[in-house]
Design an enzyme around this catalytic site. Structure first.
Site, PDB file in Angstrom:
ATOM      1  N   GLY B  45       0.805  -1.214   0.000  1.00 42.26           N
ATOM      2  CA  GLY B  45       0.000   0.000   0.000  1.00 42.26           C
ATOM      3  C   GLY B  45       0.843   1.272   0.000  1.00 42.26           C
ATOM      4  N   HIS B 266       5.013 -20.673  10.386  1.00 39.64           N
ATOM      5  CA  HIS B 266       6.448 -20.385  10.374  1.00 39.64           C
ATOM      6  C   HIS B 266       7.166 -21.265  11.391  1.00 39.64           C
ATOM      7  CE1 HIS B 266      10.227 -18.267  10.475  1.00 39.64           C
ATOM      8  NE2 HIS B 266       9.840 -17.567   9.433  1.00 39.64           N
ATOM      9  N   ARG B 330       9.332 -24.047   4.664  1.00 43.73           N
ATOM     10  CA  ARG B 330       8.742 -23.806   5.977  1.00 43.73           C
ATOM     11  C   ARG B 330       7.746 -24.881   6.414  1.00 43.73           C
ATOM     12  NH1 ARG B 330       7.760 -17.289   5.466  1.00 43.73           N
ATOM     13  NH2 ARG B 330       9.943 -16.794   5.701  1.00 43.73           N
TER      14      ARG B 330
END
Lengths: 320, 637
Positions: B45, B266, B330
């Site tokens: 953004g 994670h 991961r």
């Protein structure tokens, strides 16, 4: 790492909104797990307040890993609490003992308005960055990243300064409520790097002038900022800012458009607009600034003298 | 429903160039007539708002934090990928593309991913020019490291604070535009609705978090860069204000939601201390470059880690995956940690942790080198746990971290609602079923700096300046509905706090919709979520007022969204009756417990369409076509 349970008492600042006068309130918090962070302790205290039909304590926080710069209160007189080089979210209750009375207050500074309880408006720090805390490079116009080699030690120094998280603790602890450490971190980062050099003079002048105009005080070498900075940003950066500022004032053609960069935007947005009932108010200018725009050429010589003194003093302090 | 992904025709490597050549441009003199709204000021953004303003558009940017510099992108530590091939070790745009598609287990669009790899190099140039202090070699050139699953060194970094430095770069570009008056910045605002008139996005309603007031803003297009929904799990590494609200409001207004069950866990987080804790601290997985993961071979071995001899340790990742070792992706690292702990081999007070040991690296490189690479992570770990990782191994455990699913967007990043675009983690587009390390920063900045500035042009050129202002009845209706929902929440006056109910939802999601899933568990989760939703609307206790700062009210709104959204996640996980990437259905595993894809039936993007509160959503598919890579069974052996 065995955990203990402690009972503490908070003397916490309560203020309904910016217009309210505010007062300290005493809140007992029992059964605090010593592995909790300070903010988790506040969370659990708030749960109990909500269930009791009372207003919970408003405090700013977000990432809770010490990098976003959102959290911060003055705990027992020290911004971010007793831990060195840490934000409030990284303070753990194992630092406190059973029966402790802990005073919790918001950042106090002329430029930071208290919004509610422990929340303050740090928008003025954004305004300082808007006055010059950037390199003017439009997207797409950059050369290859390796076209400008930067010695490792320069990159490392720039990174030391760039570590600032903009939390405002330096302002809160400074007897002058100065934002010099904050400003100097950005000015240093960009002055050290070749990318930032073309605008270095304009940047130093505009950011300092904007800081003044927003009601922050100036630096009188107390070094309290460095002591509380959670990222250990050094006041060597202030010395560097002073060098940049003096260099810019004496040798460059750059004019300070302080409020020109700042006030018109604020005035513009202060006009009533259907979509924006809560427009930011223009900051109250302080004595040494004028609301229309400050050209430093007049006062620069006096300031230069003071800064040279400060610079020599600081340089000595940092090298000895 | 007719879905057009707008993938340009032609060879993969020419698609983006051809698209840019063919795309309609907005006349420079006309750009200032367009009002654009950007919600969220993280990497995607912030970069988009700055760049669009540089191009001449009038931009209003909104963030939920008190400053755009604090978006959660700031917490990314490890680095950002690019196909620069500075180390001369065989990298290329094609290799970065291939690694990303493969890492996503062949559930992402080829064309989007290739474009991402192409613009990755521009990002590094741009950020370096902004003054981002990337790590350097002694000669002054940029330093690279190998990162999470990559066999080339393509990751650029700034100590352990790469996300912070990249975000501050984007923030500085944005600040420059705010100072110039081309971006109006609105902080402490939360999106509560998206205003659609005649099928086109016309603006947003936001809550002013300080005053509680519902504010209205109109625009010619709205860009959502509002991040992911990892906090649905309650336990997550995300910041406190991360939520699905904006994306979910778009979904409720008709935007399709893609692959909501693709969430990344994670592997290297600091284990939970107690019930009171929602935020888990993530440590960059770059730690796995030098740290070795192990557990004691004997579950009864309670010796201090340094007293356990080599032959009594199980370096399970190195043993199982000799070529990748501790650098497996991961999901593989996370699942294996859970497997070890479920088998009773976990360490620490809860038994849900494994060791990450730096003793060998310190012996090899010296303490100084390790300190320079990971010093801040080590300090952070020591502060939280009271243990010194230079002296004793860290303890780690997986936690929810990133969400690959998101709003469906076409090649132009436009959702199924005309004029509504989604960028960064908020969209679904580039990471497929799993995201590689150091690719989130790359995608956020790619979308913001180098994709949307081009792809928004055709929409604006086709539709012209919007004549709808904030006085339109649709704005009135949306603002009133939002205020009514607040009043309803405040009036319930039940007995359970928002946090308490969120914790309960999180437990359901972690247990049944987390690292490993099965049909029975998912069905159970759906029932439990429905019950919690019912309880929430009857028994929540919010407190406080609507016309003041009220965090509990904000959080009640976010949890209300999650209690609907969580069901879509579980439904998506149930419907995707295969394993892929991070989505492991226990029914579908290889002999080595790896995700077993079913390309015949599930090589598609799963799309969900809102059908009203409490109703089962509609289901659609976008088939995925692979013309340039061969679908292979992922193996990290």
């Amino acid at each position: 790492m065995g955990s203990d349970t402690i009972n503490i008492t908070l003397k916490v600042w309560r203020q309904k909104n910016a217009a309210d006068k505010g007062r300290f309130e005493t809140i007992a918090v029992n059964d605090v797990d010593s592995h909790m962070s300070f903010l988790e302790m506040l969370d659990t205290a708030n749960e109990k307040l909500i269930l009791a039909g009372k207003d919970p304590i408003a405090f700013d926080n977000d990432c809770r890993e010490g990098i976003c710069g959102t959290c911060g209160c003055v705990v027992d007189g020290i911004p971010h609490g007793p831990n060195k080089a840490m934000t409030l979210c990284q303070l753990h209750m194992r630092k406190f003992a059973d029966g402790d009375v802990i005073a919790v207050e918001p950042w106090r500074a002329r430029a930071f308005k208290v919004l509610k309880d422990l929340m303050v408006d740090r928008g003025p720090l954004d305004k300082i960055i808007q006055a010059g805390g950037y390199v003017s490079v439009n997207t797409g116009s950059a050369p290859d990243a390796n076209a400008i080699p930067i010695p490792m030690e320069v990159a490392e120094k720039a990174m030391d300064a760039a570590a600032c998280i903009g939390c405002g603790a330096c302002v809160a602890t400074c007897p002058n409520a100065s934002a010099m450490l904050f400003v100097s971190a950005k000015v240093s980062q960009l002055a050290l790097l070749p990318q930032g050099k073309p605008e270095a003079a304009q940047r130093a002048l505009s950011m300092v002038a904007t800081m003044d105009a927003l009601g922050f005080g100036n630096c009188t070498n107390h070094k309290a900022c460095e002591a509380v900075c959670p990222k250990e940003v050094s006041i060597v950066n202030i010395a560097r800012l002073n060098r940049e500022f003096i260099k810019a004032g004496v040798t460059s053609e750059a004019e300070v458009d302080l409020p020109l960069a700042l006030v018109p935007a604020a005035e513009k947005s202060a006009k009533p607009r259907a979509a924006s009932p809560e427009a930011p108010k223009p900051a109250k200018p302080v004595a040494q600034s004028t609301s229309g725009g400050m050209v430093l050429t007049g006062s620069i010589y006096i300031l230069t003298f003071l800064f040279v003194l400060g610079f020599i003093w600081q340089s000595l302090a940092s090298f000895l | 429903m007719q879905l057009d992904s707008k993938i340009p025709a032609g060879a993969l490597e020419d698609k983006w160039d051809k698209y840019r050549f063919k795309a309609k441009l907005v006349n420079p003199a006309n750009k200032r007539k367009y009002n654009l709204i950007v919600v969220g000021t993280g990497l995607a953004g912030g970069a988009a708002a700055a760049t669009l303003a540089e191009l001449g558009y009038h931009v209003k940017a909104f963030c939920i934090q008190d400053s755009p510099r604090r978006a959660h992108s700031i917490a990314a530590q490890g680095g950002i990928n690019a196909a620069k091939n500075y180390p001369n070790d065989g990298d290329s745009i094609w290799r970065l593309f291939y690694d990303t598609v493969k890492g996503g287990d062949f559930r992402a669009r080829e064309a989007n991913v290739y474009r991402l790899a192409q613009v990755s190099n521009n990002i590094i140039d741009q950020c370096a020019a902004q003054g981002v202090p990337f790590a350097r070699e002694y000669g002054g050139m940029l330093s690279n490291r190998s990162f999470g699953g990559a066999q080339v060194s393509r990751t650029f970094y700034a100590r352990g604070q790469t996300g912070q430095q990249l975000l501050l770069g984007a923030y500085s570009a944005l600040s420059r535009q705010v100072g110039a008056g081309t971006v109006e910045m609105f902080a402490r605002r939360e999106l509560v609705d998206i205003v659609i008139v005649d099928g086109r996005t016309r603006g947003i309603i936001v809550r002013n978090l300080v005053t509680g007031e519902m504010e209205r803003y109109a625009a010619d297009a709205v860009l959502l860069a509002t991040g992911g929904y990892g906090t649905v799990f309650y336990l997550s590494t995300n910041a406190d204000s991360c939520n699905v609200g904006a994306a979910f409001k778009a979904y409720k207004r008709g935007a399709l939601f893609a692959n909501p069950c693709f969430t990344q866990i994670h592997p290297t987080c600091i284990p939970q201390g107690g019930d009171y804790q929602a935020k888990l601290t993530l440590m960059s997985e770059s730690l796995r470059n030098d740290g070795r993961i192990w557990v004691p071979k004997d579950p009864a071995d309670t010796r201090a880690p340094r007293d356990i001899p080599e032959d009594a340790r199980s370096y399970y990742l190195e043993e199982k995956y000799p070529s990748f070792g501790n650098l497996v992706p991961r999901d593989v690292a996370s699942r294996n940690a859970k497997e070890q702990c479920d088998a009773g081999l976990g360490v620490g007070p809860t038994g849900y942790a494994v060791y990450l040991d730096f003793a060998d690296a310190i012996k090899r490189d010296g303490r100084d080198v390790i300190a320079r690479k990971y010093g801040n992570l080590f300090d952070m770990y020591q502060n939280i746990t009271d243990d010194d990782p230079y002296e004793t191994p860290m303890m780690i455990y997986p936690a929810s971290h990133y969400t690959m699913g998101g709003l469906w967007v076409d090649y132009e990043l436009q959702t199924t609602i005309p004029g509504l675009f989604a960028l960064g983690e908020a969209n679904f587009s580039d990471h497929g079923a799993n995201r590689l390390g150091a690719s989130a920063l790359m995608q956020g900045l790619a979308d913001g700096y180098f994709v949307i500035p081009y792809t928004i042009g055709p929409f604006l050129a086709d539709h012209g300046v919007s004549p709808v202002g904030v006085d339109h009845p649709a704005f009135e209706t949306c603002a009133r509905e939002a205020a009514e929902r607040d009043r309803k929440l405040l009036a319930i006056e039940g007995r359970r706090t928002v946090r308490d109910l969120h914790r309960a939802l999180g437990k359901v999601m972690v247990d049944e919709v987390g690292m490993a899933r099965n049909a029975g568990g998912l069905n159970k989760a759906i029932g439990a979520i429905q019950e919690l939703r019912e309880e929430f609307w009857q028994n929540v206790k919010v407190g406080g007022e609507a016309d003041n700062f009220n965090l509990a009210l904000q959080k009640a709104g976010r949890l209300a969204d999650y209690l609907e959204f969580a069901e879509v996640m579980a439904l998506d996980a149930l419907t995707r009756d295969e394993s892929c990437g991070c989505h492991l259905r226990e029914e579908h595993q290889t002999a080595e417990h790896e995700a077993k894809r079913n390309d015949e039936d599930f090589c598609h993007v799963a799309l969900w369409e809102y059908a009203g509160f409490g109703n089962a959503p509609g289901f659609h598919k976008e088939p995925l076509v692979f013309e340039n890579v061969e679908l292979s069974q992922r193996s990290y052996k």
